[in-house]
Design an enzyme around this catalytic site. Structure first.
Site, PDB file in Angstrom:
ATOM      1  N   GLU A  10     -30.566  19.409  20.132  1.00 20.14           N
ATOM      2  CA  GLU A  10     -29.970  20.249  19.087  1.00 20.14           C
ATOM      3  C   GLU A  10     -30.951  21.269  18.500  1.00 20.14           C
ATOM      4  O   GLU A  10     -31.064  21.413  17.277  1.00 20.14           O
ATOM      5  CB  GLU A  10     -29.348  19.388  17.990  1.00 20.14           C
ATOM      6  CG  GLU A  10     -28.198  18.551  18.490  1.00 20.14           C
ATOM      7  CD  GLU A  10     -27.516  17.718  17.420  1.00 20.14           C
ATOM      8  OE1 GLU A  10     -28.054  17.584  16.301  1.00 20.14           O
ATOM      9  OE2 GLU A  10     -26.421  17.203  17.713  1.00 20.14           O
ATOM     10  N   GLU A 146     -22.902  13.923  22.792  1.00 18.12           N
ATOM     11  CA  GLU A 146     -22.491  13.385  21.497  1.00 18.12           C
ATOM     12  C   GLU A 146     -21.106  13.901  21.154  1.00 18.12           C
ATOM     13  O   GLU A 146     -20.794  15.063  21.390  1.00 18.12           O
ATOM     14  CB  GLU A 146     -23.416  13.842  20.359  1.00 18.12           C
ATOM     15  CG  GLU A 146     -24.805  13.291  20.360  1.00 18.12           C
ATOM     16  CD  GLU A 146     -25.608  13.765  19.149  1.00 18.12           C
ATOM     17  OE1 GLU A 146     -25.002  14.167  18.113  1.00 18.12           O
ATOM     18  OE2 GLU A 146     -26.843  13.753  19.237  1.00 18.12           O
ATOM     19  N   TRP A 188     -21.026   9.083  19.776  1.00 19.53           N
ATOM     20  CA  TRP A 188     -22.141   9.005  18.834  1.00 19.53           C
ATOM     21  C   TRP A 188     -21.583   8.511  17.517  1.00 19.53           C
ATOM     22  O   TRP A 188     -20.694   9.120  16.934  1.00 19.53           O
ATOM     23  CB  TRP A 188     -22.762  10.390  18.647  1.00 19.53           C
ATOM     24  CG  TRP A 188     -24.012  10.386  17.836  1.00 19.53           C
ATOM     25  CD1 TRP A 188     -24.108  10.608  16.500  1.00 19.53           C
ATOM     26  CD2 TRP A 188     -25.330  10.147  18.311  1.00 19.53           C
ATOM     27  NE1 TRP A 188     -25.419  10.530  16.096  1.00 19.53           N
ATOM     28  CE2 TRP A 188     -26.197  10.245  17.208  1.00 19.53           C
ATOM     29  CE3 TRP A 188     -25.875   9.857  19.553  1.00 19.53           C
ATOM     30  CZ2 TRP A 188     -27.571  10.070  17.310  1.00 19.53           C
ATOM     31  CZ3 TRP A 188     -27.239   9.677  19.662  1.00 19.53           C
ATOM     32  CH2 TRP A 188     -28.064   9.794  18.551  1.00 19.53           C
TER      33      TRP A 188
END
Length: 193
Positions: A10, A146, A188
């Site tokens: 990320e 995720e 996630w």
């Protein structure tokens, strides 16, 4: 084949995709593309099993839209050993926003309250179709690294029951749509669950 290395997670400028990346002329996307190439080159240079190990590179902020528009896949001297990773938390108001978020998602749950004007089934399908077109169809397997949706801790009674059903529906839709377009999904848990 049981171990894969991921480049990073990320990467963004602190604005979660809503920062300077939107007006810096593509500088941040270019930097991430460069970093992904450095990652591939560094792993391959260590030799041993790393010379052919599966590698995972991410789009900017693991965002599907930014990946489709700006990601340049690194070059690799090993064929068929690179995956692209994206995450999916749309719509944010349902999946992650704790205060003032939406309690429900999906067409079957509109009867219980607002579900949002975007990020619904058709948007999910379009996003994952774009991953297939831009990565999977070009020989880069895709990982949905995720996704998930938080539980609304303040709900009780029927509202909680319908919320939990809506979350289950969301998860089922994301997983089935990911599979439909050749993506491997990983749930996630952002808690509370």
């Amino acid at each position: 084949n049981f171990l894969a290395f991921e480049s990073m997670n990320e990467i963004h400028d602190g604005g979660w995709g809503w920062g300077d990346n939107r007006n810096d002329g593509g500088k941040q996307y270019s930097i991430l593309n460069d970093w992904n190439q450095v990652f591939v080159d560094a792993v391959r240079a260590t030799g041993g099993k790393n010379a052919y190990r599966n590698l995972i590179v991410q789009t900017y902020n693991t965002n599907i839209g930014y990946g489709v528009k700006f990601m340049k896949m690194p070059t690799d001297n090993v064929a068929n050993r690179m995956f692209v990773e994206v995450h999916y938390y749309d719509p944010y108001d349902f999946t992650l926003k704790e205060e003032g978020g939406l309690n429900y998602w999906g067409e079957p749950y509109k009867q219980y309250g607002a579900v949002g004007s975007w990020g619904q089934e058709a948007d999910l399908d379009a996003a994952f179709a774009s991953v297939k077109t831009n990565f999977v169809d070009k020989g880069y397997p895709a990982i949905l690294g995720e996704f998930g949706a938080i539980k609304r801790a303040t709900l009780t009674g029927d509202a909680l029951t319908h919320h939990l059903e809506s979350r289950a529906y969301y998860v089922k839709q994301v997983v089935s749509t990911a599979k439909k377009y050749g993506m491997v999904p990983f749930y996630w848990d952002n808690g509370p669950s």
